[in-house]
Design an enzyme around this catalytic site. Structure first.
Site, PDB file in Angstrom:
ATOM      1  N   GLY A  12      52.870 -68.042  34.167  1.00 16.78           N
ATOM      2  CA  GLY A  12      51.707 -68.604  33.465  1.00 16.78           C
ATOM      3  C   GLY A  12      52.123 -69.631  32.425  1.00 16.78           C
ATOM      4  O   GLY A  12      53.320 -69.852  32.191  1.00 16.78           O
ATOM      5  N   ARG A  99      45.867 -55.494  19.529  1.00 17.50           N
ATOM      6  CA  ARG A  99      45.983 -56.142  18.213  1.00 17.50           C
ATOM      7  C   ARG A  99      45.360 -55.323  17.075  1.00 17.50           C
ATOM      8  O   ARG A  99      45.885 -55.302  15.969  1.00 17.50           O
ATOM      9  CB  ARG A  99      45.319 -57.522  18.252  1.00 17.50           C
ATOM     10  CG  ARG A  99      46.132 -58.546  19.012  1.00 17.50           C
ATOM     11  CD  ARG A  99      45.452 -59.890  19.065  1.00 17.50           C
ATOM     12  NE  ARG A  99      46.244 -60.851  19.848  1.00 17.50           N
ATOM     13  CZ  ARG A  99      45.709 -61.841  20.539  1.00 17.50           C
ATOM     14  NH1 ARG A  99      44.393 -62.013  20.575  1.00 17.50           N
ATOM     15  NH2 ARG A  99      46.468 -62.678  21.226  1.00 17.50           N
ATOM     16  N   CYS A 128      46.263 -67.179  18.881  1.00 16.85           N
ATOM     17  CA  CYS A 128      46.859 -68.470  18.484  1.00 16.85           C
ATOM     18  C   CYS A 128      46.152 -69.085  17.281  1.00 16.85           C
ATOM     19  O   CYS A 128      46.799 -69.564  16.343  1.00 16.85           O
ATOM     20  CB  CYS A 128      46.841 -69.449  19.661  1.00 16.85           C
ATOM     21  SG  CYS A 128      45.338 -69.445  20.606  1.00 16.85           S
ATOM     22  N   GLN A 155      39.872 -76.259  19.664  1.00 23.38           N
ATOM     23  CA  GLN A 155      40.892 -75.607  20.484  1.00 23.38           C
ATOM     24  C   GLN A 155      41.114 -76.278  21.837  1.00 23.38           C
ATOM     25  O   GLN A 155      40.169 -76.614  22.551  1.00 23.38           O
ATOM     26  CB  GLN A 155      40.560 -74.119  20.644  1.00 23.38           C
ATOM     27  CG  GLN A 155      40.563 -73.407  19.305  1.00 23.38           C
ATOM     28  CD  GLN A 155      40.359 -71.915  19.358  1.00 23.38           C
ATOM     29  OE1 GLN A 155      39.667 -71.344  18.510  1.00 23.38           O
ATOM     30  NE2 GLN A 155      40.950 -71.229  20.325  1.00 23.38           N
ATOM     31  N   GLY A 159      44.622 -73.174  25.912  1.00 26.64           N
ATOM     32  CA  GLY A 159      44.355 -71.818  25.421  1.00 26.64           C
ATOM     33  C   GLY A 159      43.776 -70.935  26.517  1.00 26.64           C
ATOM     34  O   GLY A 159      43.847 -69.715  26.446  1.00 26.64           O
ATOM     35  N   HIS A 241      46.121 -76.770  19.062  1.00 23.48           N
ATOM     36  CA  HIS A 241      44.840 -76.470  18.408  1.00 23.48           C
ATOM     37  C   HIS A 241      44.829 -77.123  17.024  1.00 23.48           C
ATOM     38  O   HIS A 241      45.868 -77.203  16.351  1.00 23.48           O
ATOM     39  CB  HIS A 241      44.687 -74.957  18.195  1.00 23.48           C
ATOM     40  CG  HIS A 241      44.443 -74.150  19.437  1.00 23.48           C
ATOM     41  ND1 HIS A 241      44.115 -74.676  20.662  1.00 23.48           N
ATOM     42  CD2 HIS A 241      44.496 -72.814  19.620  1.00 23.48           C
ATOM     43  CE1 HIS A 241      43.952 -73.704  21.551  1.00 23.48           C
ATOM     44  NE2 HIS A 241      44.196 -72.550  20.950  1.00 23.48           N
TER      45      HIS A 241
HETATM   46  C1  2RA Z   1      42.025 -69.619  23.547  1.00 24.98           C
HETATM   47  N1  2RA Z   1      42.791 -68.419  21.586  1.00 24.98           N
HETATM   48  O1  2RA Z   1      42.371 -70.642  22.954  1.00 24.98           O
HETATM   49  C2  2RA Z   1      42.345 -68.264  22.966  1.00 24.98           C
HETATM   50  C3  2RA Z   1      43.342 -67.520  23.797  1.00 24.98           C
HETATM   51  N2  2RA Z   1      44.579 -68.200  23.906  1.00 24.98           N
HETATM   52  O2  2RA Z   1      41.433 -69.620  24.632  1.00 24.98           O
END
Ligand code: 2RA
Length: 336
Positions: A12, A99, A128, A155, A159, A241
């Protein structure tokens, strides 16, 4: 000592970065074991210049491992992380599965490394968007005591892993070629758009992505008092991000001094010179390891407030690098 290390989800987007970073940081790997779904069994990945075959991530695959880095989704972590622990392997999990588990430390090595001391086999990697925010805010919290955070995230599609990247690229191609845009990964078209909806909505009208930033901040800072109000937005950027962060502090805070505090803090690079149009840009920071902070300015609307713009590579510091740094922290604290 050298360690036997597994990477679950090795094919991945994050798993690929994990292998790269283990190599780049010369992590003391004695044996590397790429693990993934059955469909990827036998495929090749490269590690330290050698071809290594992908094996199936399944019960019984962890008995010869000291550490397994997981980034294969929540279901795979729920299924296999406890099995890996029972086979004597320590798990560093990048999914959301553990988590908020009170028995699982949630760790950013620059923020709360000592929490690895109480792990019981699993250590969780934060989301993240939380990692980059708290790396930037930790030195300011130590110096000025943060009482409220308002954050808007911008973002990248990576992600969502490879599917998110492919969806954006395909929609841009379709747009240029005047073809119909297909929408699969996201609730709406992502090309040339901004979608204020990441993960699913909860009953308080915030999304799970936004509530992760609230709960994870409280757990990592060990401070339930900090008020956090996020808005998480998906934008048509492939990687890195960005976050617009506003903080209110207990103590008086002044922008220039805060800038100096940030520039001395670990893993932070201040990129901030508006006279030269210089501030962190997602398009320039792919493949980097730090958290980049700019547009640092007084929030003149409140007594003690500061605004800043924070950018980081979501696949590296936001995921794979932080996980490898947790493994390094385990060695440093003799917890592996
Ligand atoms: C996203 N933070 O950016 C979430 C999972 N990586 O989709």
């Amino acid at each position: 000592k050298r360690y036997s290390v597994g990477v679950v989800g090795a094919m991945g987007a994050v798993g690929t970065e994990m292998l790269k970073i283990l190599e780049q940081r010369d992590f003391p790997v004695g044996n590397i074991k790429p693990l993934d779904v059955k469909e990827n069994e036998g495929k090749k990945v490269y590690f330290n210049g050698r071809e290594v075959e992908v094996q199936v991530a399944q019960e019984g695959a962890f008995g010869d491992l000291d550490i397994a880095l997981f980034s294969a989704g929540e279901a795979a972590s729920c299924d296999l992380a406890p099995a890996a622990v029972s086979e004597g392997c320590i798990v560093i999990d990048n999914s959301n599965a553990f988590r908020m588990d009170s028995k699982v430390p949630l760790v950013i090595p620059e923020v709360n490394p000592e929490d690895v001391m109480w792990h019981e086999g699993i250590i969780a990697n934060p989301n993240c968007s939380t990692i980059q925010m708290l790396v930037a805010l930790k030195p300011l919290h130590d110096r000025y005591t943060i009482k409220r955070i308002v954050v808007s995230t911008y973002q990248a599609v990576s992600g969502s892993g490879l599917p998110g990247i492919l969806e954006l690229e395909e929609q841009v191609r379709a747009y240029i070629e005047n073809r119909e845009l297909k929408v699969k990964v996201y609730p709406h078209q992502i090309a040339f758009n901004a979608i204020p909806h990441i993960d699913t909505f909860t009953d308080n009208a915030y999304t799970k992505e936004e509530m992760k930033m609230v709960h994870e901040t409280h757990k990592i800072f060990h401070d339930e008092k900090i008020r956090v109000s996020p808005t998480a937005v998906r934008i048509p950027v492939i990687r890195c991000h960005s976050e617009a962060i506003n903080i209110e502090t207990e103590k008086p805070i002044e922008a220039q001094e805060a800038k100096e505090v940030l520039s001395k803090a670990p893993s932070i690079k201040v990129i901030d010179d508006i006279s030269a149009n210089v501030y962190p840009l997602a398009a320039e920071l792919k493949g980097t390891d730090e958290v980049y902070v700019g547009r640092i300015r007084q929030d003149f609307s409140v007594k003690n407030g500061l605004n800043m713009w924070v950018v980081a590579d979501n696949l590296r510091k936001g995921a794979a690098l932080n996980a490898v740094q947790i493994a390094e922290t385990l060695i440093k604290y003799k917890k592996v």
